[in-house]
Scaffold this motif. Structure first.
Motif, PDB file in Angstrom:
ATOM      1  N   LEU A 227       9.201 -17.236  -8.063  1.00  0.00           N
ATOM      2  CA  LEU A 227       8.225 -16.543  -8.440  1.00  0.00           C
ATOM      3  C   LEU A 227       7.497 -15.950  -7.743  1.00  0.00           C
ATOM      4  CD1 LEU A 227       6.677 -15.459 -11.047  1.00  0.00           C
ATOM      5  CD2 LEU A 227       4.566 -17.025 -10.949  1.00  0.00           C
ATOM      6  N   ILE A 228       7.782 -15.132  -7.118  1.00  0.00           N
ATOM      7  CA  ILE A 228       6.547 -14.315  -5.709  1.00  0.00           C
ATOM      8  C   ILE A 228       5.570 -12.798  -6.590  1.00  0.00           C
ATOM      9  CG2 ILE A 228       7.163 -12.310  -4.290  1.00  0.00           C
ATOM     10  CD1 ILE A 228      10.072 -13.015  -3.977  1.00  0.00           C
ATOM     11  N   THR A 229       4.160 -13.464  -6.565  1.00  0.00           N
ATOM     12  CA  THR A 229       3.182 -12.311  -6.644  1.00  0.00           C
ATOM     13  C   THR A 229       3.504 -11.279  -5.385  1.00  0.00           C
ATOM     14  OG1 THR A 229       2.439 -14.491  -8.073  1.00  0.00           O
ATOM     15  CG2 THR A 229       1.110 -12.251  -7.628  1.00  0.00           C
ATOM     16  N   THR A 230       2.753 -10.365  -6.132  1.00  0.00           N
ATOM     17  CA  THR A 230       2.209  -9.128  -4.772  1.00  0.00           C
ATOM     18  C   THR A 230       0.964  -8.509  -5.345  1.00  0.00           C
ATOM     19  OG1 THR A 230       2.844  -7.713  -3.109  1.00  0.00           O
ATOM     20  CG2 THR A 230       3.987  -7.841  -5.223  1.00  0.00           C
ATOM     21  N   ARG A 231       0.612  -7.282  -5.201  1.00  0.00           N
ATOM     22  CA  ARG A 231      -0.371  -6.185  -5.866  1.00  0.00           C
ATOM     23  C   ARG A 231       0.134  -5.128  -4.497  1.00  0.00           C
ATOM     24  NH1 ARG A 231      -5.754  -5.012  -4.553  1.00  0.00           N
ATOM     25  NH2 ARG A 231      -6.409  -7.071  -3.389  1.00  0.00           N
ATOM     26  N   THR A 232      -0.109  -4.017  -5.981  1.00  0.00           N
ATOM     27  CA  THR A 232      -0.585  -2.263  -5.538  1.00  0.00           C
ATOM     28  C   THR A 232      -1.209  -2.140  -5.082  1.00  0.00           C
ATOM     29  OG1 THR A 232      -0.075  -1.895  -6.518  1.00  0.00           O
ATOM     30  CG2 THR A 232       2.412  -2.090  -6.051  1.00  0.00           C
ATOM     31  N   SER A 233      -2.293  -1.256  -3.969  1.00  0.00           N
ATOM     32  CA  SER A 233      -3.216  -1.102  -3.842  1.00  0.00           C
ATOM     33  C   SER A 233      -2.958   0.367  -3.486  1.00  0.00           C
ATOM     34  CB  SER A 233      -4.306  -0.986  -2.882  1.00  0.00           C
ATOM     35  OG  SER A 233      -5.162  -1.256  -2.674  1.00  0.00           O
TER      36      SER A 233
ATOM     37  N   VAL B 223      -2.518  -2.482  -9.282  1.00  0.00           N
ATOM     38  CA  VAL B 223      -1.438  -3.465  -9.841  1.00  0.00           C
ATOM     39  C   VAL B 223      -0.569  -4.807  -9.361  1.00  0.00           C
ATOM     40  CG1 VAL B 223       0.405  -3.093 -11.779  1.00  0.00           C
ATOM     41  CG2 VAL B 223      -0.851  -0.858 -10.859  1.00  0.00           C
ATOM     42  N   LYS B 224      -1.036  -6.200 -10.312  1.00  0.00           N
ATOM     43  CA  LYS B 224      -0.656  -6.927 -10.131  1.00  0.00           C
ATOM     44  C   LYS B 224       1.000  -6.864 -10.591  1.00  0.00           C
ATOM     45  CE  LYS B 224      -1.697 -11.847  -9.266  1.00  0.00           C
ATOM     46  NZ  LYS B 224      -2.527 -13.414  -9.738  1.00  0.00           N
TER      47      LYS B 224
ATOM     48  N   LYS C 156       0.641  -1.457  -0.502  1.00  0.00           N
ATOM     49  CA  LYS C 156      -0.452   0.325   0.140  1.00  0.00           C
ATOM     50  C   LYS C 156       0.957   1.759   0.193  1.00  0.00           C
ATOM     51  CE  LYS C 156      -3.657  -2.157   2.237  1.00  0.00           C
ATOM     52  NZ  LYS C 156      -4.342  -2.574   4.004  1.00  0.00           N
ATOM     53  N   LYS C 157       0.381   2.784  -0.011  1.00  0.00           N
ATOM     54  CA  LYS C 157       0.664   3.290   0.275  1.00  0.00           C
ATOM     55  C   LYS C 157       2.070   3.842   0.575  1.00  0.00           C
ATOM     56  CE  LYS C 157       0.295   8.468   1.758  1.00  0.00           C
ATOM     57  NZ  LYS C 157      -1.266   9.411   1.947  1.00  0.00           N
TER      58      LYS C 157
END
Length: 292
Positions: free
Chosen positions: A272-278, A262-263, A185-186
């Motif tokens: 493989l590392i997966t994250t997401r911005t918000s 955004v993924k 996050k921010k």
């Protein structure tokens, strides 16, 4: 049950659910430190011929969320589970504050297939095997945690003391649905530890495509400007020339549905590392790639 305790209980359970990819065995619970602090904890592993391999996650959804690899054994004759954290995959903790205190646990577990819970003391060790913080591990099978969440959700939704607006905001099922992966996050930074220096970063929209636009920087160099996120992956090769490389995502718009999401996938060889911005418009988040 007083409503404030309902919220406390719900928060404890919800923060213990993240990274929903299923393993053969999965437990969720808390670490209780000797100073009476409680930290959410998840354990997921596969077992083959008595050997286990998987990962742990602590402080799920928190400011110090950390994922580590684990390995160990399960002795079906002694009914004993033993595992140790041996490598940090990523952490939200600042690099200067990472003390690498790793959980080492040995305790009774009647059966991997049938046991719903286990607990016991653990020893905290630095990588050089010197002691750090010790504590207690208290774990439940993930399906049991989910059942408790569902029961709690039904109680909240039936309560006449809680407004519908509040019910909608704290719905357990809706909150669980949003916690399917680590979210940056921010002004947050996710430190990702890599084995190689040639890394592939991919960005895309895994949900509703609504014209979220971003600027993307690598080490303060603008790589993508006013880029509209689509379902098609945009691959950005990153070379770690020094010890670290910083990938920064800045939200330009929030599209037709807030927030800007955004993924982000980070591929380091086979890992493989997966994250997401918000983010909201004008906000930014960073991923720091740290070469080990």
């Amino acid at each position: 049950m007083p409503f404030k305790y309902i919220l406390l209980f719900l928060n404890c359970l919800i923060t213990a659910i993240c990274f929903g990819q299923l393993e053969d065995y999965e437990y969720m619970g808390v670490i209780k430190l000797n100073d009476s602090a409680f930290i959410s904890y998840k354990l997921a592993f596969e077992e083959l011929d008595g050997k286990i391999q998987g990962y742990s996650m602590s402080d799920l959804g928190g400011k110090h969320e950390t994922k580590s690899n684990i390995k160990g054994t399960y002795d079906s004759d002694k009914k004993e589970l033993s595992f140790a954290e041996y490598d940090i995959v990523y952490t939200k903790s600042p690099l200067g504050e990472i003390d690498m205190c790793l959980v080492n646990f040995t305790g009774g577990l009647r059966s991997l297939e049938r046991s719903k819970a286990f607990s016991g003391p653990f020893q905290g060790l630095y990588p050089d095997k010197n002691p750090c913080l010790d504590g207690m591990l208290i774990m439940s099978a993930s399906e049991e945690v989910q059942k408790r969440i569902d029961r709690m959700d039904r109680k909240i939704q039936k309560s006449k003391k809680v407004s519908q607006e509040v019910k909608d905001k704290i719905s357990a099922r809706k909150l669980v649905d949003t916690l399917t992966m680590s979210i940056v996050k921010k002004d947050e930074n996710l430190n990702i530890f890599t084995k190689g220096k040639e890394i592939m970063v991919s960005i895309y929209d895994s949900g509703k495509v609504d014209d979220d636009r971003i600027n993307l920087y690598v080490d303060d160099k603008l790589i993508l400007e006013n880029y509209s996120i689509t379902r098609e992956k945009k691959n950005i090769p990153v070379t770690i020339t020094n010890k670290t490389a910083v990938v920064r995502v800045e939200a330009i718009t929030e599209g037709t549905s807030s927030p800007n999401t955004v993924k982000v996938e980070v591929k380091d060889g086979p890992s493989l590392i997966t994250t997401r911005t918000s983010l909201k418009t004008g906000e930014k988040a960073e991923l720091t790639l740290v070469k080990q």
